[in-house]
Design an enzyme around this catalytic site. Structure first.
Site, PDB file in Angstrom:
ATOM      1  N   ASN A   1       0.885  -1.106  -0.208  1.00  0.00           N
ATOM      2  CA  ASN A   1       0.110   0.037   0.162  1.00  0.00           C
ATOM      3  C   ASN A   1       0.810   1.135  -0.112  1.00  0.00           C
ATOM      4  OD1 ASN A   1       0.489   0.541   2.954  1.00  0.00           O
ATOM      5  ND2 ASN A   1      -0.408  -1.307   3.117  1.00  0.00           N
TER       6      ASN A   1
ATOM      7  N   LYS B   1       8.988 -16.882 -10.858  1.00  0.00           N
ATOM      8  CA  LYS B   1       8.107 -15.745 -11.369  1.00  0.00           C
ATOM      9  C   LYS B   1       7.060 -16.276 -12.165  1.00  0.00           C
ATOM     10  CE  LYS B   1       8.625 -11.743 -14.582  1.00  0.00           C
ATOM     11  NZ  LYS B   1       9.428 -11.212 -15.697  1.00  0.00           N
TER      12      LYS B   1
END
Ligand code: PMT
Length: 398
Positions: free
Chosen positions: A208, A287
């Site tokens: 955030n 990934k």
């Protein structure tokens, strides 16, 4: 922070004298009235006019300047001062103060003052480690003089080592601390700050916009009030505040472990961190490759650290934060009750000048007994001071 405070800034003759100009700027910006006294040697490095222009006060350079003495007077300056700062302080001035020598404007005024004296030494490393110098510093410390130790680094004389003047920012911080009453002395305060990062794979995470500014301001405000401070911080771009024990974490799980391991030592816990409520159900070891047009991430709830603290049998004084976008007070009151808190700071994060990643904030402080205090727009440092004053007042009631 220093609004209306009378500060005498003594500048002595070292190459770091130019850094005192920046310190003066920080002090005046914070609202202090600064009166500069320069030794004769200091005037060889920086002109009095520079300090006079920035302080908007006459600079005292000589004990025998009749006009300056009539207008200001060294005894009146000594009496008026809330704080004396000597930066940079040479081995010579420290030796004179330790030996009780008062032979110029600066030493005479320091000798006559009852204010606290904060000394920021700067000198060659061999002078700094010289036993004569060490004895002088030790003697002054015993007498209550405060010191901001020099940093290690490349020195102007060509040597490498301790002796480089502390940064203007750290001298400023110690000046603020010196003038702040020690309302939390003897207590341990833990502050959490910043965001958490919940990893999706080795290169991606959920997080955030928390910058850590609110939490770091709280940690500094607690330290200024004399407490031991543990700062549990998520990843932020801020420098560790001086004198604070920094514990760096990444995820909510790491923050939980760090907080719970230390909560037993704390009288107060302030949870300003923006903890991710959810994390990916599993972290991909490699990934994730771009394949289908859509990708679904499954998330799982993170532990609520504050609620867990609220359930402790012997819990510290608990202060939560509520970052809300609607029904600010109602939502914050619900969190205060559900998490068994003593106080909650409700900030409306829809405002551009409040909440995440800005230097200012506005908030309501809501207390367990139903009382509430409105804090209009102010800097996060000012809000941190207000919050800490309220915590100290609440602890004093108990
Ligand atoms: O870091 P800055 O950029 O300066 O921004 C400051 C801030 C906006 C992040 C700060 O002022 C703030 O509001 N922090 C709390 C943000 C938040 O996560 O609020 P919340 O309403 O989601 O959580 C309520 C309380 O529970 C918070 O004290 C939080 O730390 C705590 N919590 C939340 C979830 C969780 N899993 N564990 C927790 O301990």
């Amino acid at each position: 922070m220093l609004k209306g405070k009378q500060i005498v800034l003594g500048v002595t003759g070292g190459i770091a004298a130019y850094k005192a100009v920046e310190l003066l700027r920080l002090l005046t910006k914070a609202g202090a009235h600064v009166h500069v006294i320069m030794t004769r040697a200091a005037c060889e490095f920086v002109t009095p006019l520079t300090f006079q222009t920035l302080s908007m006060n006459p600079v005292m350079t000589s004990l025998f300047n009749l006009i300056a003495e009539r207008e200001i007077g060294h005894i009146s300056l000594a009496d008026r001062a809330d704080l004396f700062i000597i930066a940079p302080a040479t081995a010579n001035i420290i030796g004179k103060l330790a030996g009780g020598i008062a032979d110029d404007m600066l030493t005479t005024t320091v000798m006559a003052t009852k204010a606290k004296v904060l000394i920021a030494p700067a000198m060659n490393v061999n002078m700094y480690t010289n036993p004569v110098y060490r004895d002088n510093e030790e003697r002054l410390r015993r007498l209550g003089y405060l010191f901001v130790p020099p940093e290690k680094g490349e020195l102007a004389c060509g040597w490498e080592g301790e002796g480089k003047l502390a940064t203007p920012e750290s001298i400023f911080e110690e000046a603020v601390a010196a003038l702040t009453p020690k309302a939390l002395a003897g207590l341990t305060v833990m502050v959490t700050a910043g965001p958490t990062r919940e990893e999706i794979d080795p290169v991606r995470f959920i997080s955030n916009h928390s910058s850590g500014k609110m939490g770091y301001a709280l940690a500094m405000a607690a330290r200024r009030r004399g407490s031991r401070v543990i700062l549990v911080s998520g990843p932020v771009a801020l420098a560790a505040p001086a004198g604070v024990e920094l514990v760096s974490v990444e995820s909510a799980a790491e923050m939980r472990a760090a907080v719970m391991a230390r909560a037993g030592d704390c009288s107060v816990v302030i949870k300003a961190a923006a903890v991710a409520d959810y994390r990916p159900i599993e972290r991909n070891g490699a990934k994730i490759k771009k394949q289908a047009a859509e990708l679904t991430l499954q998330l799982v709830r993170n532990p609520d650290i504050l609620a867990e603290l609220g359930r402790l049998e012997r819990r510290p004084f608990l202060v939560g934060f509520a970052a809300e976008t609607n029904n600010l007070e109602a939502m914050a009151t619900k969190k205060l009750k559900e998490k068994n808190l003593d106080m909650i700071v409700a900030n409306d994060v829809t405002q551009a000048d409040a909440g995440f990643n800005v230097d200012t904030n506005r908030a309501w402080l809501l207390f367990r007994d139903g009382s509430r205090v409105e804090c209009p727009l102010m800097s996060k440092h000012e809000l941190a001071a207000v919050i800490l004053e309220h915590i100290a007042a609440e602890l004093a009631k108990a």
